[in-house]
Design a protein around this motif. Structure first.
Motif, mmCIF file in Angstrom:
data_model
loop_
_atom_site.group_PDB
_atom_site.id
_atom_site.type_symbol
_atom_site.label_atom_id
_atom_site.label_comp_id
_atom_site.label_asym_id
_atom_site.label_seq_id
_atom_site.Cartn_x
_atom_site.Cartn_y
_atom_site.Cartn_z
ATOM 1 N N LYS A 97 0.857 -1.185 0.000
ATOM 2 C CA LYS A 97 0.000 0.000 0.000
ATOM 3 C C LYS A 97 0.895 1.236 0.000
ATOM 4 N N ILE A 98 0.984 1.874 -1.158
ATOM 5 C CA ILE A 98 1.878 3.011 -1.344
ATOM 6 C C ILE A 98 1.016 4.261 -1.516
ATOM 7 N N ALA A 99 1.185 5.253 -0.647
ATOM 8 C CA ALA A 99 0.386 6.471 -0.718
ATOM 9 C C ALA A 99 0.822 7.329 -1.901
ATOM 10 N N LYS A 100 0.036 8.350 -2.175
ATOM 11 C CA LYS A 100 0.375 9.257 -3.269
ATOM 12 C C LYS A 100 1.627 10.066 -2.916
ATOM 13 N N ILE B 92 7.990 2.796 11.388
ATOM 14 C CA ILE B 92 8.800 4.010 11.347
ATOM 15 C C ILE B 92 7.846 5.193 11.244
ATOM 16 N N GLY B 93 8.038 6.179 12.125
ATOM 17 C CA GLY B 93 7.132 7.321 12.181
ATOM 18 C C GLY B 93 7.337 8.302 11.038
ATOM 19 N N GLU C 137 2.416 9.190 2.666
ATOM 20 C CA GLU C 137 2.562 10.229 1.645
ATOM 21 C C GLU C 137 3.893 10.973 1.757
ATOM 22 N N GLY C 138 4.436 11.316 0.601
ATOM 23 C CA GLY C 138 5.591 12.190 0.557
ATOM 24 C C GLY C 138 6.917 11.548 0.882
ATOM 25 N N THR C 139 6.943 10.256 1.111
ATOM 26 C CA THR C 139 8.203 9.573 1.448
ATOM 27 C C THR C 139 9.031 9.347 0.189
ATOM 28 N N TRP C 140 10.345 9.520 0.348
ATOM 29 C CA TRP C 140 11.296 9.265 -0.745
ATOM 30 C C TRP C 140 12.122 8.046 -0.388
ATOM 31 N N ASN D 238 6.512 11.489 4.716
ATOM 32 C CA ASN D 238 7.651 12.399 4.536
ATOM 33 C C ASN D 238 8.959 11.847 5.100
ATOM 34 N N CYS D 239 9.120 10.542 5.031
ATOM 35 C CA CYS D 239 10.391 9.935 5.433
ATOM 36 C C CYS D 239 11.365 9.960 4.252
ATOM 37 N N THR D 240 12.636 9.822 4.556
ATOM 38 C CA THR D 240 13.688 9.765 3.543
ATOM 39 C C THR D 240 14.544 8.538 3.835
#
Length: 261
Positions: free
Chosen positions: A13-16, A80-81, A34-37, A53-55
């Motif tokens: 399950k991969i968010a936008k 992971i938060g 969302e927003g993770t790279w 928003n994780c990297t």
């Protein structure tokens, strides 16, 4: 999401707005916010739950099975938060039946080559520097900083706002707000610089210093020191946190520095 050079299992399950770079592998039963790279050559295995928003840098392996001979394939998680950065070649193993999960909080920085073993609980705003190794069932409090090349024994607890010198061997619990260094690992003061940076007042820092002066610098044993702290010092959240930490320590807390090797 079109990643022709990455493998993403249909059950993930991969968010936008998630970016997955080439040659990364994402297994089944994975969720990414969302927003993770996610950089190239990352492996994210079953049971991973990664926030927003994780990297995650190249070479990291998240949610591999525990390095525990008792593990028998049970379904567990690696969580992971949000806003956490995981640098190159970090490994985070998922939990065992003991707790069911390994947790890394939000706003953390986990530097290159660090290892976080099964059933660890790492709080928020934690910095774990290069090549640190956390054995199983380690607990790390919020805002703790662990210097590079540090090795932490299983079932150790690191208190909130503690700072551990690089290259340390951590065999005993490290109480909150302290600095730990030397060999064997010892109390060398409180983390006053870190506390000031996080908005602790001069009066509050002095209060914490007075507590640890009784614990480590007045030649009392632990029972005597705790009794004096409770009797003579005003009850505050910080005082009570320190007392509770020491009384709940199953491995015992680090000692004061004596200068002896």
């Amino acid at each position: 999401m079109n990643q022709p050079l990455a493998y993403v299992h249909p059950g993930a399950k991969i968010a936008k707005n998630v970016v997955i770079e080439p040659f990364t592998t994402i297994h089944n039963n994975v969720e990414i916010g969302e927003g993770t790279w996610i950089g190239s050559n990352v492996t994210i295995m079953e049971g991973a739950r990664i926030g927003k928003n994780c990297t995650i840098f190249p070479g990291a392996v998240i949610s591999a099975i525990p390095q525990d001979l008792k593990f028998s394939g049970e379904e567990t998680l690696a969580i992971i938060g949000d806003n956490t950065t995981i640098r190159e070649c970090v490994t985070v193993n998922r939990g065992t039946v003991a707790s069911g999960k390994t947790v890394v909080g939000s706003d953390c920085l986990i530097m290159a080559y660090a290892h976080i073993a099964h059933d660890c609980e790492v709080g928020h705003h934690v910095v774990i520097a290069n090549a640190c190794a956390l054995a199983g069932h380690v607990t790390v409090g919020n805002y703790a900083i662990i210097g590079g090349l540090t090795a932490i024994h299983q079932f150790i607890t690191i208190g909130e706002h503690a700072m551990i010198s690089g290259g340390s061997l951590v065999r005993k619990d490290v109480p909150p707000y302290t600095k730990a260094a030397k060999e064997p690992l010892s109390y060398v003061g409180i983390n006053s610089v870190g506390l000031r940076r996080r908005g602790f007042s001069t009066e509050k820092i002095r209060e914490i210093q007075n507590i640890y002066r009784l614990l480590y610098q007045k030649n009392y044993n632990t029972t005597q020191a705790l009794s004096l702290i409770e009797a003579d010092l005003e009850a505050t959240p910080e005082r009570d946190e320190i007392i509770l930490f020491i009384r709940n320590s199953s491995r015992g807390v680090m000692k004061g520095y004596t200068g002896a090797y």
